[in-house]
Design a protein around this motif. Structure first.
Motif, PDB file in Angstrom:
ATOM      1  N   GLY A 132      55.447 -36.058  64.062  1.00  0.00           N
ATOM      2  CA  GLY A 132      55.514 -35.451  62.732  1.00  0.00           C
ATOM      3  C   GLY A 132      56.771 -35.790  61.949  1.00  0.00           C
ATOM      4  O   GLY A 132      56.828 -35.586  60.732  1.00  0.00           O
ATOM      5  N   TYR A 169      54.001 -29.730  60.787  1.00  0.00           N
ATOM      6  CA  TYR A 169      55.399 -30.123  60.546  1.00  0.00           C
ATOM      7  C   TYR A 169      56.261 -28.901  60.219  1.00  0.00           C
ATOM      8  O   TYR A 169      57.351 -28.722  60.764  1.00  0.00           O
ATOM      9  CB  TYR A 169      55.471 -31.147  59.404  1.00  0.00           C
ATOM     10  CG  TYR A 169      56.886 -31.599  59.116  1.00  0.00           C
ATOM     11  CD1 TYR A 169      57.456 -32.651  59.820  1.00  0.00           C
ATOM     12  CD2 TYR A 169      57.658 -30.946  58.160  1.00  0.00           C
ATOM     13  CE1 TYR A 169      58.766 -33.050  59.584  1.00  0.00           C
ATOM     14  CE2 TYR A 169      58.972 -31.330  57.915  1.00  0.00           C
ATOM     15  CZ  TYR A 169      59.521 -32.389  58.624  1.00  0.00           C
ATOM     16  OH  TYR A 169      60.817 -32.775  58.393  1.00  0.00           O
ATOM     17  N   TYR A 187      49.622 -34.104  65.772  1.00  0.00           N
ATOM     18  CA  TYR A 187      49.488 -34.876  64.536  1.00  0.00           C
ATOM     19  C   TYR A 187      48.455 -35.971  64.733  1.00  0.00           C
ATOM     20  O   TYR A 187      48.363 -36.547  65.808  1.00  0.00           O
ATOM     21  CB  TYR A 187      50.846 -35.497  64.165  1.00  0.00           C
ATOM     22  CG  TYR A 187      51.932 -34.445  64.013  1.00  0.00           C
ATOM     23  CD1 TYR A 187      52.179 -33.839  62.793  1.00  0.00           C
ATOM     24  CD2 TYR A 187      52.688 -34.036  65.126  1.00  0.00           C
ATOM     25  CE1 TYR A 187      53.154 -32.853  62.663  1.00  0.00           C
ATOM     26  CE2 TYR A 187      53.665 -33.056  65.003  1.00  0.00           C
ATOM     27  CZ  TYR A 187      53.893 -32.460  63.779  1.00  0.00           C
ATOM     28  OH  TYR A 187      54.855 -31.483  63.650  1.00  0.00           O
TER      29      TYR A 187
END
Ligand code: NOJ
Ligand code: NOJ
Length: 494
Positions: free
Chosen positions: A129, A193, A486
């Motif tokens: 991220g 994030y 992610y």
């Protein structure tokens, strides 16, 4: 002649009621004319700077928002995640208000961000991220590799909020599958994030100082709150959203009793900074109360801070001569600023107006206005003697207080009017001694800020983001984070 005068008085009867003095009335009518003229210019100003059809940004990829066409002194021919997120949130608002011609541009922005998220850059890449914190990219979405103030952790949150606003409109039109397929994968990364990195240091929104930044913390909180609801609406889960209360807890630490200290460490500044005013307008929730913990525009905290922030510019800019306490003034980023002359900015002066329009909306919606020991000094400047109390909409006090706030708000727009060149181009700044446009020309964010401020002035507001159900501050703060997962998103099929 007499008949004409009567007609004018009649046409601006609302303004007369708000402000009984005739010279004010005339200025008000000038202001209406300015707004009428400037609104289409600002709309076009935004569109001119978005690829790949924007007339001033040749070479920009489709959906990419360029900060300004200026290529030197300063070179702003890049795309910043922050400027883009804020601008596109405004574009989505115009779309929701009926401008359906904007939808393909919004979809192009969504797709451009799917690509951008996958681009490895000096902040990192998508595997953990870290690459999402990169502040800016080349306009063809290739990485920018020179030294820079990075990472800037407000970007993913602001992008998530822009995407969620469009995603929610898809859901309410029964297009859940488009939201799930084209928007959720991008939003999911940004929320992950925020949940993973919110407690790590960041460069502030002005790209200058590293540490904690009030604006960044606040927009992170908002993104996780609305992200959680968005996930639910799509039958998804957001594990990272669970840390939202901890972020809200941390947000409280920026308050000093009468204002926001925008950055920690303070780097020798007072901390009074447009950072805080931008926070209140970008976390404004039309359904919220005048909630101090989320710094809602009508909260005592936001108003006290507004006064201290505006006052900090009264004596330092020549253009503010004659603009004493209680009068609208030109405002910049923060008093100690020296960047490109350290001038007043259009977007911060408009933000000072927008916060007050938001507050007026909230008082009207709640039918009451409260003056307390925190907000008293703010109101005192506008109306002279005012006592603490709750004033119902039907009261004379409510009427005079809100009329004073309305003309104070309009005053900031009048300041912008005074320093806007006749072609309507809005640069980044206007000089502190002469009021001439300065720094980057045709700044996308300047135009975008004009449009949202004027929407609020009209009582046009964004949907609620759920602030009222997310204002409980844990009794003890923790720095809890959630390690995210992610995945590379693909540009959508619409
Ligand atoms: C310093 C400025 O204050 C900051 O806002 C700007 O983004 C960078 N320099 C790069 O121009
Ligand atoms: C400088 C500003 O400080 C920053 O917030 C912005 O992102 C860039 N210019 C681009 O507009």
């Amino acid at each position: 002649m007499w008949a004409k005068t009567l007609f004018l008085i009649n046409a601006f009867a609302g303004a007369v009621a708000a402000s009984p003095r005739f010279p004010m009335h005339r200025r008000q009518s000038d202001l209406e004319a300015f707004i009428q003229k400037q609104t289409p210019i600002a709309k076009q100003g935004v569109l001119n700077n978005i690829g790949d059809e924007g007339s001033l940004v040749q070479g920009a990829a489709a959906g990419i928002v360029v900060a300004s066409p200026s290529k030197d002194n300063p070179d702003y021919f890049y795309t910043w995640t922050r400027d883009s997120g804020l601008t596109m949130l405004g574009v989505v608002e115009q779309f929701l208000n009926g401008d359906s011609s904007l939808e393909s541009l919004i979809q192009a922005y969504v797709d451009s961000q799917a690509t951008q998220q996958g681009v490895s850059n000096p902040s990192g890449d998508l595997s953990d991220g870290s690459g999402l914190g990169e502040p800016k990219f080349m306009v063809d979405i290739s990485p920018f590799t020179d030294a820079w103030g990075r990472p800037q952790r407000d970007g993913p949150a602001l992008r998530a909020s822009a995407l969620i606003s469009y995603g929610n409109s898809l859901i309410s039109n029964g297009k859940d599958s488009a939201a799930l397929k084209n928007i959720w994968p991008i939003v999911q990364n940004d929320l992950a994030y925020v949940g993973q990195y919110w407690n790590q240091s960041t460069f502030d929104l002005w790209e200058e100082v590293q540490g904690s930044s009030f604006f960044t913390t606040a927009v992170q909180h908002k993104a996780l709150v609305e992200g959680n609801a968005f996930a639910k609406a799509l039958g998804q889960t957001c594990d990272s959203c669970a840390v939202a209360p901890q972020i809200l807890c941390f947000l409280q630490s920026y308050w000093d009793g009468s204002g926001v200290v925008s950055n920690t460490p303070t780097n020798g500044r007072t901390g009074l900074d447009a950072n805080s005013v931008l926070t209140s307008i970008h976390t404004f929730d039309p359904e919220a109360k005048c909630d101090d913990v989320t710094f809602q525009p009508c909260s005592s905290r936001a108003l006290s801070n507004h006064k201290r922030f505006v006052d900090s510019f009264r004596d330092i800019y020549t253009v503010n001569q004659g603009r004493g306490a209680g009068k609208a003034a030109a405002v910049g980023r923060y008093a100690e600023d020296t960047y490109q002359g350290g001038n007043p900015w259009y977007l911060t002066t408009l933000a000072a107006a927008e916060l007050l329009y938001d507050a007026l909306y909230q008082w009207d919606a709640q039918g009451t206005l409260t003056v307390n020991d925190v907000s008293q000094a703010f109101f005192q400047d506008l109306v002279g003697n005012v006592t603490a109390g709750d004033y119902a909409k039907s009261s004379a006090e409510y009427k005079s207080l809100t009329a004073a706030v309305k003309s104070y708000a309009d005053g900031f727009v009048s300041v912008v009017q005074e320093y806007t060149p006749s072609d309507g181009g809005l640069a980044e700044q206007f000089t502190r001694d002469g009021g001439d446009p300065a720094s980057a020309v045709n700044l996308t964010w300047s135009f975008a800020s004009f449009l949202t401020a004027m929407d609020r002035r009209d009582g046009t507001v964004p949907p609620s983001w759920g602030a009222s159900a997310a204002n409980e501050v844990p009794s003890e703060c923790s720095g809890e984070t959630v390690t995210g997962t992610y995945a590379t998103p693909s540009p959508g099929t619409w």
